[in-house]
Design a protein around this motif. Structure first.
Motif, PDB file in Angstrom:
ATOM      1  N   THR A  51       4.359   3.755  -6.903  1.00  0.00           N
ATOM      2  CA  THR A  51       4.055   2.332  -6.753  1.00  0.00           C
ATOM      3  C   THR A  51       4.709   1.595  -7.915  1.00  0.00           C
ATOM      4  O   THR A  51       4.598   2.035  -9.062  1.00  0.00           O
ATOM      5  CB  THR A  51       2.529   2.073  -6.807  1.00  0.00           C
ATOM      6  OG1 THR A  51       1.877   2.997  -5.943  1.00  0.00           O
ATOM      7  CG2 THR A  51       2.195   0.653  -6.357  1.00  0.00           C
ATOM      8  N   GLU A 100      -7.409   3.786  -7.213  1.00  0.00           N
ATOM      9  CA  GLU A 100      -7.087   4.963  -6.392  1.00  0.00           C
ATOM     10  C   GLU A 100      -8.339   5.647  -5.834  1.00  0.00           C
ATOM     11  O   GLU A 100      -8.247   6.459  -4.914  1.00  0.00           O
ATOM     12  CB  GLU A 100      -6.237   5.960  -7.168  1.00  0.00           C
ATOM     13  CG  GLU A 100      -6.917   6.567  -8.347  1.00  0.00           C
ATOM     14  CD  GLU A 100      -5.917   6.960  -9.441  1.00  0.00           C
ATOM     15  OE1 GLU A 100      -4.950   7.646  -9.123  1.00  0.00           O
ATOM     16  OE2 GLU A 100      -6.119   6.563 -10.599  1.00  0.00           O
ATOM     17  N   GLU A 111      -8.389   3.776   7.577  1.00  0.00           N
ATOM     18  CA  GLU A 111      -7.211   3.692   6.695  1.00  0.00           C
ATOM     19  C   GLU A 111      -7.573   4.076   5.254  1.00  0.00           C
ATOM     20  O   GLU A 111      -6.766   4.657   4.538  1.00  0.00           O
ATOM     21  CB  GLU A 111      -6.641   2.266   6.732  1.00  0.00           C
ATOM     22  CG  GLU A 111      -5.401   2.101   5.879  1.00  0.00           C
ATOM     23  CD  GLU A 111      -4.848   0.672   5.871  1.00  0.00           C
ATOM     24  OE1 GLU A 111      -5.179  -0.133   6.778  1.00  0.00           O
ATOM     25  OE2 GLU A 111      -4.096   0.361   4.933  1.00  0.00           O
ATOM     26  N   ASN A 115      -2.460   0.239  -1.281  1.00  0.00           N
ATOM     27  CA  ASN A 115      -2.992  -0.565  -0.175  1.00  0.00           C
ATOM     28  C   ASN A 115      -4.277  -1.304  -0.548  1.00  0.00           C
ATOM     29  O   ASN A 115      -4.523  -2.410  -0.068  1.00  0.00           O
ATOM     30  CB  ASN A 115      -3.180   0.304   1.073  1.00  0.00           C
ATOM     31  CG  ASN A 115      -1.833   0.698   1.678  1.00  0.00           C
ATOM     32  OD1 ASN A 115      -0.790   0.166   1.281  1.00  0.00           O
ATOM     33  ND2 ASN A 115      -1.839   1.633   2.611  1.00  0.00           N
ATOM     34  N   ARG A 128      -0.991   6.012  -1.924  1.00  0.00           N
ATOM     35  CA  ARG A 128      -1.040   5.086  -0.778  1.00  0.00           C
ATOM     36  C   ARG A 128      -2.326   4.271  -0.815  1.00  0.00           C
ATOM     37  O   ARG A 128      -2.320   3.042  -0.646  1.00  0.00           O
ATOM     38  CB  ARG A 128      -0.965   5.885   0.541  1.00  0.00           C
ATOM     39  CG  ARG A 128      -1.171   5.031   1.794  1.00  0.00           C
ATOM     40  CD  ARG A 128      -1.328   5.876   3.054  1.00  0.00           C
ATOM     41  NE  ARG A 128      -2.563   6.644   3.096  1.00  0.00           N
ATOM     42  CZ  ARG A 128      -3.738   6.189   3.528  1.00  0.00           C
ATOM     43  NH1 ARG A 128      -3.846   4.944   3.972  1.00  0.00           N
ATOM     44  NH2 ARG A 128      -4.810   6.962   3.527  1.00  0.00           N
ATOM     45  N   ASN A 142     -10.994   8.394   1.913  1.00  0.00           N
ATOM     46  CA  ASN A 142     -10.383   8.908   0.679  1.00  0.00           C
ATOM     47  C   ASN A 142     -11.180  10.124   0.204  1.00  0.00           C
ATOM     48  O   ASN A 142     -11.771  10.117  -0.882  1.00  0.00           O
ATOM     49  CB  ASN A 142     -10.416   7.765  -0.358  1.00  0.00           C
ATOM     50  CG  ASN A 142      -9.558   8.016  -1.575  1.00  0.00           C
ATOM     51  OD1 ASN A 142      -8.926   9.065  -1.694  1.00  0.00           O
ATOM     52  ND2 ASN A 142      -9.544   7.068  -2.496  1.00  0.00           N
ATOM     53  N   ALA A 161       4.872   9.047  -3.594  1.00  0.00           N
ATOM     54  CA  ALA A 161       3.625   8.659  -4.276  1.00  0.00           C
ATOM     55  C   ALA A 161       3.921   7.703  -5.434  1.00  0.00           C
ATOM     56  O   ALA A 161       3.313   7.811  -6.505  1.00  0.00           O
ATOM     57  CB  ALA A 161       2.840   9.881  -4.726  1.00  0.00           C
ATOM     58  N   ASP A 211      -1.911  11.389  -1.560  1.00  0.00           N
ATOM     59  CA  ASP A 211      -2.287  10.233  -0.741  1.00  0.00           C
ATOM     60  C   ASP A 211      -3.006   9.165  -1.552  1.00  0.00           C
ATOM     61  O   ASP A 211      -3.127   8.021  -1.125  1.00  0.00           O
ATOM     62  CB  ASP A 211      -3.162  10.718   0.432  1.00  0.00           C
ATOM     63  CG  ASP A 211      -3.360   9.639   1.483  1.00  0.00           C
ATOM     64  OD1 ASP A 211      -2.368   8.973   1.837  1.00  0.00           O
ATOM     65  OD2 ASP A 211      -4.510   9.438   1.921  1.00  0.00           O
ATOM     66  N   GLN A 254       6.196   0.076  -2.766  1.00  0.00           N
ATOM     67  CA  GLN A 254       5.486   1.354  -2.669  1.00  0.00           C
ATOM     68  C   GLN A 254       6.288   2.340  -1.838  1.00  0.00           C
ATOM     69  O   GLN A 254       6.995   1.936  -0.901  1.00  0.00           O
ATOM     70  CB  GLN A 254       4.065   1.179  -2.121  1.00  0.00           C
ATOM     71  CG  GLN A 254       3.945   1.028  -0.612  1.00  0.00           C
ATOM     72  CD  GLN A 254       2.503   0.782  -0.171  1.00  0.00           C
ATOM     73  OE1 GLN A 254       2.091  -0.361   0.019  1.00  0.00           O
ATOM     74  NE2 GLN A 254       1.745   1.853   0.028  1.00  0.00           N
ATOM     75  N   ASN A 255       6.190   3.611  -2.200  1.00  0.00           N
ATOM     76  CA  ASN A 255       6.823   4.692  -1.446  1.00  0.00           C
ATOM     77  C   ASN A 255       5.796   5.816  -1.358  1.00  0.00           C
ATOM     78  O   ASN A 255       5.524   6.508  -2.342  1.00  0.00           O
ATOM     79  CB  ASN A 255       8.092   5.158  -2.178  1.00  0.00           C
ATOM     80  CG  ASN A 255       8.799   6.286  -1.437  1.00  0.00           C
ATOM     81  OD1 ASN A 255       8.153   7.139  -0.832  1.00  0.00           O
ATOM     82  ND2 ASN A 255      10.116   6.282  -1.486  1.00  0.00           N
ATOM     83  N   ASP A 256       5.218   5.961  -0.142  1.00  0.00           N
ATOM     84  CA  ASP A 256       4.103   6.901   0.003  1.00  0.00           C
ATOM     85  C   ASP A 256       4.563   8.356  -0.091  1.00  0.00           C
ATOM     86  O   ASP A 256       3.802   9.221  -0.532  1.00  0.00           O
ATOM     87  CB  ASP A 256       3.378   6.661   1.338  1.00  0.00           C
ATOM     88  CG  ASP A 256       2.703   5.284   1.366  1.00  0.00           C
ATOM     89  OD1 ASP A 256       2.504   4.702   0.279  1.00  0.00           O
ATOM     90  OD2 ASP A 256       2.397   4.786   2.465  1.00  0.00           O
ATOM     91  N   THR A 257       5.812   8.634   0.307  1.00  0.00           N
ATOM     92  CA  THR A 257       6.309  10.020   0.237  1.00  0.00           C
ATOM     93  C   THR A 257       6.437  10.463  -1.219  1.00  0.00           C
ATOM     94  O   THR A 257       6.058  11.576  -1.587  1.00  0.00           O
ATOM     95  CB  THR A 257       7.694  10.118   0.917  1.00  0.00           C
ATOM     96  OG1 THR A 257       7.589   9.536   2.209  1.00  0.00           O
ATOM     97  CG2 THR A 257       8.157  11.552   1.017  1.00  0.00           C
TER      98      THR A 257
END
Ligand code: SR1
Ligand code: MG
Length: 400
Positions: free
Chosen positions: A107, A247, A162, A81, A77, A165, A105, A74, A100-103
């Motif tokens: 960027t 991150e 959101e 973001n 993401r 973390n 991971a 995560d 970005q593709n969060d699945t």
């Protein structure tokens, strides 16, 4: 690709080709992995006209340590973001996210290869006249627009959720505030430094001040932080300053980012005694580093105040004198966090090449002793700092 797989160069290339849109359809592409950070894979993909992009992928563990240190995907993401949020208010100093593709991971970022990483440049005695001003602009602007001064309470609470973390914050909580102050297997320092470490770990006043800094880190969601503003997270040239790698971003105390940055300039300051032997050159670099610290603090204060005086939306926070009093707290936090950065980079898990790269053993040890001394004194004296002149005086008394 709907499930996570870790890329190699071929897969990274295939992914970019399938996405399309970055290069001409008939471009001949080249891809290689060159990440040397603690956590992620970093690929550069370029065509033969030197158009290029960076593809960054999080691994399900900390790269430097291996699979024995699992780590949430995560963080990709969060990083993408935070960059989007920070870029929306401070485009000039934030690396651009292209995809970005969060699945997965993954960027995709603009390639900043025409710039250089600040840490390496400082280690070579290079100086950047806009650095303090630019970092201050980034920190003040992102902190203001993602704080209660500007966000509505509902917006702020949604963003806090959101950007929760926990795993990455837990790394910071351990490495900054716990490990260095007690025996820990993760600590890393030479035998010759052991007497200093023993004294540090027995200093109750110091541990109490660090406990307060940790408590503030836990429970002061003042603004959306970058979370890891060290000299390896900044690309520079004479005209440009760009922040990368947030991150560790979360809603935390504004002084944390400010203190981390200043801490890295001070780590370089103490390291230069072991790096540059010609006294006039060393003096110049020292003067540059101190003036960059001063500029960072004064520009940060000035820019944050200006934004607060002209754009604060919360009625109570518009009250005369409030922002000034808020900024004294931010400064004191920054001084304390700066001290913890000096300490943890000297005896904790994650060091800096500024000091570790000093070739002469005695000079390296002297830099480590100085970093530990300055770090501890900043932590202990942070609450007596009421303005940036107090900080300058304190700093001068510690380094001369
Ligand atoms: C295992 S992570 C160690 C350090 O690297 C990152 O850049 C952060 O500074 C973290 O504390
Ligand atoms: Mg990083």
């Amino acid at each position: 690709m709907n499930e996570y797989i870790a890329f190699d160069s071929a897969k990274a290339l295939e992914y970019v080709q399938q996405l399309g849109g970055f290069f001409a359809d008939d471009a001949v592409l080249n891809c290689y992995e060159f990440g040397d950070g603690n956590l992620n894979l970093v690929f550069r993909i370029a065509d033969d006209s030197n158009n290029s992009i960076i593809l960054k992928q999080a691994l399900p563990y900390a790269r430097r340590v291996g699979e024995s240190w699992p780590l949430t995907l995560d963080r990709a993401r969060i990083e993408a973001n935070v960059l989007l949020k920070h870029g929306a208010v401070c485009e000039a100093h934030t690396v651009k996210v292209l995809h970005q593709n969060d699945t997965l991971a993954v960027t995709i970022l603009e390639d900043l290869g025409h710039l250089a990483i600040l840490r390496g440049e400082l280690n070579h005695g290079k100086t950047f006249p806009n650095l303090g001003r630019d970092v201050a602009t980034y920190l003040a602007t992102t902190a203001f627009y993602y704080s209660d001064f500007y966000l509505t309470p509902a917006e702020k609470k949604a963003l806090v959720m959101e950007f929760t973390n926990p795993e990455l914050c837990s790394i910071t909580e351990d490495l900054f505030f716990d490990d260095p102050y007690r025996p820990s297997e993760r600590n890393n320092y030479p035998k010759a430094l052991a007497p200093e470490v023993t004294k540090l770990q027995a200093n109750l006043a110091l541990k109490l001040a660090v406990a307060k800094l940790k408590a503030t880190f836990f429970s002061s969601p003042q603004a959306l932080l970058h979370g890891d503003v060290h000299s390896g997270s900044i690309f520079v040239d004479v005209n440009t300053t760009k922040l990368i790698d947030p991150e560790f971003g979360f809603f935390g105390p504004i002084g944390f980012d400010l203190g981390s940055f200043i801490g890295n300039l001070l780590l370089n300051f103490v390291a230069q005694n072991g790096r540059i032997s010609a006294l006039p050159k060393r003096r110049d670099v020292h003067t540059y580093l101190l003036s960059t610290i001063q500029t960072t603090l004064s520009d940060f204060e000035q820019q944050f105040k200006h934004l607060a005086h002209t754009k604060t939306r919360d009625l109570a926070l518009q009250t005369e004198g409030y922002v000034e009093s808020f900024l004294v707290d931010v400064l004191q936090d920054a001084v304390g966090y700066c001290g913890t950065e000096l300490v943890r980079r000297t005896i904790g898990l994650a060091h800096v090449s500024d000091i570790d790269g000093i070739e002469d053993d005695n000079k390296r040890l002297a830099a480590q002793v100085q970093a530990l001394f300055v770090g501890q004194q900043l932590i202990l004296n942070a609450s007596s700092v009421k303005n940036k002149d107090d900080f300058s005086q304190l700093l001068l008394s510690l380094i001369q």
